[in-house]
Design a protein around this motif. Sequence first.
Motif, PDB file in Angstrom:
ATOM      1  N   ILE A 101       0.833  -1.201   0.000  1.00  0.00           N
ATOM      2  CA  ILE A 101       0.000   0.000   0.000  1.00  0.00           C
ATOM      3  C   ILE A 101       0.867   1.251   0.000  1.00  0.00           C
ATOM      4  O   ILE A 101       0.645   2.188  -0.785  1.00  0.00           O
ATOM      5  CB  ILE A 101      -0.946  -0.013   1.216  1.00  0.00           C
ATOM      6  N   ILE A 102       1.875   1.272   0.874  1.00  0.00           N
ATOM      7  CA  ILE A 102       2.794   2.418   0.953  1.00  0.00           C
ATOM      8  C   ILE A 102       3.439   2.691  -0.398  1.00  0.00           C
ATOM      9  O   ILE A 102       3.459   3.834  -0.886  1.00  0.00           O
ATOM     10  CB  ILE A 102       3.900   2.143   2.001  1.00  0.00           C
ATOM     11  N   VAL A 103       3.972   1.653  -1.023  1.00  0.00           N
ATOM     12  CA  VAL A 103       4.715   1.826  -2.281  1.00  0.00           C
ATOM     13  C   VAL A 103       3.784   2.238  -3.409  1.00  0.00           C
ATOM     14  O   VAL A 103       4.066   3.181  -4.156  1.00  0.00           O
ATOM     15  CB  VAL A 103       5.482   0.541  -2.644  1.00  0.00           C
ATOM     16  N   LEU A 134       7.219  -5.321  -7.334  1.00  0.00           N
ATOM     17  CA  LEU A 134       7.448  -6.658  -6.801  1.00  0.00           C
ATOM     18  C   LEU A 134       8.209  -6.507  -5.491  1.00  0.00           C
ATOM     19  O   LEU A 134       9.346  -6.038  -5.477  1.00  0.00           O
ATOM     20  CB  LEU A 134       8.250  -7.525  -7.777  1.00  0.00           C
ATOM     21  N   ILE A 135       7.563  -6.900  -4.389  1.00  0.00           N
ATOM     22  CA  ILE A 135       8.172  -6.803  -3.069  1.00  0.00           C
ATOM     23  C   ILE A 135       8.556  -8.203  -2.597  1.00  0.00           C
ATOM     24  O   ILE A 135       7.724  -9.110  -2.583  1.00  0.00           O
ATOM     25  CB  ILE A 135       7.216  -6.137  -2.064  1.00  0.00           C
ATOM     26  N   GLU A 136       9.815  -8.355  -2.234  1.00  0.00           N
ATOM     27  CA  GLU A 136      10.318  -9.634  -1.744  1.00  0.00           C
ATOM     28  C   GLU A 136      10.815  -9.448  -0.310  1.00  0.00           C
ATOM     29  O   GLU A 136      11.608  -8.548  -0.028  1.00  0.00           O
ATOM     30  CB  GLU A 136      11.428 -10.155  -2.648  1.00  0.00           C
ATOM     31  N   GLY A 186      10.970  -3.790  -5.522  1.00  0.00           N
ATOM     32  CA  GLY A 186      11.335  -3.608  -6.920  1.00  0.00           C
ATOM     33  C   GLY A 186      10.250  -2.835  -7.654  1.00  0.00           C
ATOM     34  O   GLY A 186       9.056  -3.094  -7.467  1.00  0.00           O
ATOM     35  N   LEU A 187      10.671  -1.882  -8.465  1.00  0.00           N
ATOM     36  CA  LEU A 187       9.719  -1.090  -9.255  1.00  0.00           C
ATOM     37  C   LEU A 187      10.221  -0.961 -10.682  1.00  0.00           C
ATOM     38  O   LEU A 187      11.357  -0.551 -10.917  1.00  0.00           O
ATOM     39  CB  LEU A 187       9.546   0.307  -8.649  1.00  0.00           C
TER      40      LEU A 187
END
Length: 246
Positions: free
Chosen positions: A76-78, A113-115, A129-130
């Motif tokens: 949500i933040i990103v 993409l968040i890992e 990752g953006l």
Amino acid sequence: MKLIKLDAIDSTNDFLKSLASQDELDNFTVITAETQTKGKGQMGAKWLSESGKNLIMSALVKDFVFSNEQVFNLSIIVSLSVIDVLKSLDISDLSIKWPNDIMSYNKKIGGILIENTLKSDGRIVSVVGLGLNVNQTNYDELPNASSLAVIAGRSFDKDALPVLIVEKMKEKIKLWETNSTVFWNEYFNSLFRKGIPMPFKSLNTNNARQNFMGIIQGVSTIGKLQVLLEDDSVSEFDIKEIQMLY
């Protein structure tokens, strides 16, 4: 904010995860690359990008996610941070296609993409990752994609974007504890095709009904998509269970 610029790399996420495992990196360390040979999207999808034209970045985020139940908060933040920055650049009709694709009109202009890695001491360290389509204008092979340049009819300084986005992320993280409800509502209100009947495809091979109609109602606290079905029941799906058809 520490910024490391690379010419070419297989994956900025993988590079940053490797750095973070070997060294105590500063929070919000950012990696950017002109070319990425093995860019990744959700569920292993490839992210294709014309060299030097788009933003490819990964940012390290520590001391925000403390349990698996909180992982989606960072999405949500990103997502909202990217949306805010793009609004400031006069990009129109922005929305978030669950869970975290960035859309303008009906075209995808970015993907997140968040890992997350669980450290031995119990901390959760996240690599965000953006990929953002900035100055690329040829999408002949990607009919559902577009870019800032195509939408706005002008080119952009892509090197200024990482600082703008990370500063917005830091701002929202600082405000999260007192403003989480506001941010969740902003995310709900930004959802692509929310409240509109649309077709979905089930990715569950055991499901006899592969294609079905539904209406997006929202997202659960752990990030599952809530869909109103034709029998008036509401079901929750994760990213591996459902695909929007649009």
